[in-house]
Design a protein around this motif. Structure first.
Motif, mmCIF file in Angstrom:
data_model
loop_
_atom_site.group_PDB
_atom_site.id
_atom_site.type_symbol
_atom_site.label_atom_id
_atom_site.label_comp_id
_atom_site.label_asym_id
_atom_site.label_seq_id
_atom_site.Cartn_x
_atom_site.Cartn_y
_atom_site.Cartn_z
ATOM 1 N N GLU A 479 29.586 41.621 39.843
ATOM 2 C CA GLU A 479 28.876 40.874 38.704
ATOM 3 C C GLU A 479 28.598 41.951 37.683
ATOM 4 N N ALA A 480 28.779 41.829 36.313
ATOM 5 C CA ALA A 480 28.191 42.483 35.293
ATOM 6 C C ALA A 480 29.441 43.713 35.234
ATOM 7 N N VAL A 481 30.359 43.956 36.017
ATOM 8 C CA VAL A 481 31.218 45.033 36.047
ATOM 9 C C VAL A 481 32.534 44.704 36.493
ATOM 10 N N ASP A 482 33.480 44.843 35.384
ATOM 11 C CA ASP A 482 35.059 44.773 35.645
ATOM 12 C C ASP A 482 35.788 45.806 36.258
ATOM 13 N N ARG A 483 36.581 45.672 37.005
ATOM 14 C CA ARG A 483 37.416 46.865 37.545
ATOM 15 C C ARG A 483 38.362 47.491 36.325
ATOM 16 N N LYS A 484 38.279 48.857 36.558
ATOM 17 C CA LYS A 484 39.028 49.770 35.597
ATOM 18 C C LYS A 484 40.384 50.117 36.057
ATOM 19 N N SER A 485 40.437 49.684 37.386
ATOM 20 C CA SER A 485 41.760 50.353 38.312
ATOM 21 C C SER A 485 41.995 49.367 39.330
ATOM 22 N N LEU A 486 43.415 49.397 39.499
ATOM 23 C CA LEU A 486 43.769 48.519 40.833
ATOM 24 C C LEU A 486 44.285 49.311 42.088
ATOM 25 N N GLN A 487 44.116 50.649 41.932
ATOM 26 C CA GLN A 487 44.549 51.676 42.940
ATOM 27 C C GLN A 487 43.545 51.900 43.989
ATOM 28 N N LEU A 488 44.196 51.993 45.160
ATOM 29 C CA LEU A 488 43.378 52.490 46.301
ATOM 30 C C LEU A 488 42.822 53.410 46.443
ATOM 31 N N PRO A 489 41.754 53.714 46.591
ATOM 32 C CA PRO A 489 41.361 55.213 46.585
ATOM 33 C C PRO A 489 41.571 56.152 47.827
ATOM 34 N N ASP A 490 41.591 55.394 49.030
ATOM 35 C CA ASP A 490 42.130 55.962 50.182
ATOM 36 C C ASP A 490 43.582 56.314 50.456
ATOM 37 N N GLU A 491 44.373 55.617 49.432
ATOM 38 C CA GLU A 491 45.565 55.642 49.831
ATOM 39 C C GLU A 491 46.090 57.035 50.217
ATOM 40 N N ASP A 492 45.686 58.224 49.510
ATOM 41 C CA ASP A 492 46.082 59.382 49.947
ATOM 42 C C ASP A 492 45.738 59.870 51.269
#
Length: 710
Positions: A479-492
């Motif tokens: 709530e109050a914050v939209d996502r700026k990325s759809l990438q999974l941070p832990d994929e590396d």
């Protein structure tokens, strides 16, 4: 003379009753409107103003003080933002409930919440409530929306069906009384968080009727809800809490004669963010004139000043609060001690087991969570064979912790994924190792020695307390914050573990989709589950080892790239949003989910039809080695229509259990009212006269059989 006649009629009705009552409005033999009118006549002006709040009580007249609870996936008596808390059964996030594709499961969640709300109004707690803020009937048109976790998905029909189920579960089946009141949110087209308090969601009348308002319409007309919350945003330039559609359509057309409330702080934002009025006084007057009768805001001073200035009258306030009083009446709050309410005694027995501790509640939490698990990929590694897969490494931030979203209560217990796997290890003689991350390459070293690696990662749904408008991870949202990325941070990290152990399974614990293209291409298996359920760990462990057969389905289109999405503020879904209009390749289509078994579809046929509905029958055979559920989905297309329609639209579905080797005839019922389109000239739903094509299959892109239903 008319007023005198009404007064004499009401007094006569009261005096002829055989039930002794303290106040005339408590006479249950009178019609609802009569009782509401009688109560309003006994209220002081201050009491009328007080009833514009979330507190429905009038203590002077014996009406108990009851308020509202959040309840998207378990009622919230406390939660992350509050200092106090009391246990309640916590189910998967609403997004996970959507992934069950199961009306009965969602209804069961509502029933449990209602039971617990009734139980707690008998306890000595700071705030008691019987109005539940649920379901969220908003549509998740864009996976970047920070509150995707609160929705059932992108499809209007699916969301409408599950909203109906939740409303019925919350309100019960008594013909006179409600167990609790279901207050849907947020009306309307509220699916951007950044700038939500001042932006306008712009689209035409047809999309309003066929898409954005459809779940609310169904929740009212078929579910029986008589309450909803107006959203922060505007529609076509007019803020929703004062939009004329509230009265003209929701009340007069659909029949919502109950609560319409602002969102939290909505009055202040109407003035300070939308700049619709110069002062709170004028804003409050406009809200009341729109028959929005409940403020989730500080409002009393502004309302009193509006009265003093003649901007509103006492009669305007009376009209605005009638809906609030109606809801209180349906909850039995106006009956006094001599009530026939079948729900009134729930929780009065102080020696009884609390509802959140009862076997039925524990079973419901586990079964609903099991049904929410989605198998996104499997090349045969799953289910794991405990006789061959002896040494398991568990990695990731969500393996051994439960995180709760902004609208979670506190469960009586919680089972993490690691805890459930360790429980299983005791009976299956497994070795379970755990490390939270790959710091200094330690997880890679351990992965080399394991038979399988289970990586549990995803998003954090709570965000930071320090800054309401900031999430430190771009792909997180709330709530109050939209996502700026759809990438999974832990994929590396996943890539590093896969390099040393190809038997690496991703358990994606998330509130929304990710563009996990590398993982989908390389990993042998991927499971998806949402946050919050107290039974999350058991569901994942049981799915990994085949104790359950996953059958959840996606409720959004999982795109391959964020660039595949239209502009965030483009609310015209015809520009490529959802499975109905998206034309490119996708990662996972709407309605998608795998199983450990296989299903074969036979030839569909029309079973029967009349002016109300068409029933289609299709034989489905379990041709694999496991018992399992199949979610049979029916989509409609209009190949010869001269009117613009989506590529296909979901119009029926059934989740059904089929044993291995068994065939079941699945009956799909399509309402004829759902085979219409909104004509903007006639301002009415018109039946499609062209050819109807019914497409039946296992997802929006996996059609197994078709039938011409013209």
């Amino acid at each position: 003379m008319i007023r005198l006649f009404v007064s004499l009629f009401l007094m006569s009705s009261v005096y002829t009753t055989t039930i002794a009552q303290t106040h005339d409005f408590q006479n249950t033999k009178l019609k609802d409107d009569q009782r509401i009118t009688l109560l309003i006549r006994q209220l002081t002006l201050d009491e009328k103003i007080a009833l514009l709040s979330t507190n429905l009580g009038v203590p002077r007249l014996g009406i108990p003080s009851l308020s509202c609870y959040e309840g998207l996936h378990g009622i919230v008596l406390g939660g992350p933002a509050n200092k106090y808390s009391y246990p309640t059964t916590i189910f998967p996030q609403a997004y996970g409930l959507g992934e069950t594709w199961d009306r009965e499961a969602v209804m069961r969640v509502g029933q449990q919440m209602a039971e617990e709300a009734r139980y707690y109004i008998q306890r000595d707690i700071p705030r008691k409530g019987l109005v539940i803020y649920a379901p969220n009937a908003d549509l998740a048109r864009d996976p970047r929306w920070g509150r995707t976790e609160e929705s059932y998905g992108e499809d209007a029909y699916l969301t409408g069906q599950l909203s109906i189920a939740m409303v019925k579960g919350l309100q019960g089946d008594d013909p006179r009384y409600w167990k609790t009141a279901a207050l849907m949110k947020h009306f309307l087209a509220n699916s951007n968080e950044d700038g939500r308090d001042s932006t306008s969601s712009n689209f035409d009348e047809r999309l309003f009727r066929e898409y954005y308002s459809y779940p609310f319409y169904k929740g009212i007309t078929e579910g029986g809800s008589r309450a909803f919350m107006a959203s922060y945003n505007a529609w076509n330039g007019t803020p929703m809490c004062i939009n004329p559609v509230l009265d003209q359509i929701a009340r007069k057309e659909w029949g919502n004669n109950g609560i319409i409330c602002t969102d939290g702080g909505g009055l202040r934002l109407l003035v300070e963010a939308h700049h619709a009025y110069p002062t709170l006084t004028e804003g409050a007057a406009a809200v009341i004139k729109a028959k929005t009768g409940m403020f989730l805001d500080r409002y009393q001073e502004a309302v009193k000043e509006a009265l003093d200035k003649g901007l509103i009258s006492e009669k305007d306030i009376e009209e605005a609060i009638r809906g609030n009083i109606f809801v209180a009446l349906k909850l039995g709050m106006l009956d006094g001690a001599d009530t026939k309410n079948p729900y009134a005694n729930i929780g009065k027995d102080t020696t009884a087991t609390p509802p959140y501790r009862m076997r039925e509640a524990l079973q419901a939490a586990r079964e609903v969570t099991n049904k929410s698990v989605v198998l996104l990929k499997n090349n045969g590694l799953l289910p794991l064979n405990s006789k061959k897969t002896r040494k398991i490494l568990v990695v990731g931030p969500y393996a051994d912790q439960m995180v709760y979203d902004w609208y979670s209560g506190h469960p009586p217990y919680e089972v993490t994924i690691l805890k459930a796997l360790r429980e299983m290890a005791e009976t299956e003689r497994l070795t379970i190792s755990y490390i939270p991350d790959n710091r200094m390459g330690k997880a890679e070293e351990m992965a080399r020695e394991a038979d399988a690696v289970i990586v549990c990662t995803g998003n954090h749904p709570y965000g930071t307390k320090a800054d309401w408008f900031f999430c430190p991870v771009p792909s997180d949202g709330r709530e109050a914050v939209d996502r700026k990325s759809l990438q999974l941070p832990d994929e590396d990290m996943i890539r590093q573990l896969y390099r040393v152990n190809p038997n690496t399974v991703l358990v994606l614990v998330s509130s929304f989709p990710y563009t996990i293209n590398w993982s989908n291409q390389h990993l042998p298996a991927i499971l998806h589950i949402t946050h919050c359920s107290q039974e999350q760990g058991h569901a994942v462990a049981d799915a990994l080892f085949g104790k359950i057969n996953p059958a959840g389905r996606t409720t959004q289109t999982w795109v391959r790239d964020i660039l595949d999405l239209p502009a965030m503020m483009d609310y015209d879904i015809r520009h490529g949003r959802t499975y109905m209009y998206h034309k490119g390749d996708v990662l996972y289509p709407f309605g998608y989910g795998l199983s450990y078994t296989t299903f074969q579809y036979g030839k569909a046929r029309i079973l029967r039809q009349n002016k109300q509905a068409i029933e289609v029958s299709v034989p489905v055979t379990n041709t694999g080695d496991y018992d399992g559920d199949e979610v049979v989905q029916l989509y409609v297309a209009y190949p010869d229509s001269k009117v613009e329609h989506p590529q296909k639209q979901l119009k029926a579905f059934e989740r059904i259990h089929i044993k291995k080797g068994e065939t079941k005839d699945v009956i799909l019922r399509i309402q004829r009212s759902d085979l219409t389109y909104w004509d903007t000239v006639q301002h009415a739903f018109i039946p499609e006269k062209g050819r109807l094509l019914f497409m039946i299959g296992a997802s929006s892109s996996d059609i197994r059989t078709e039938i011409d239903a013209s």
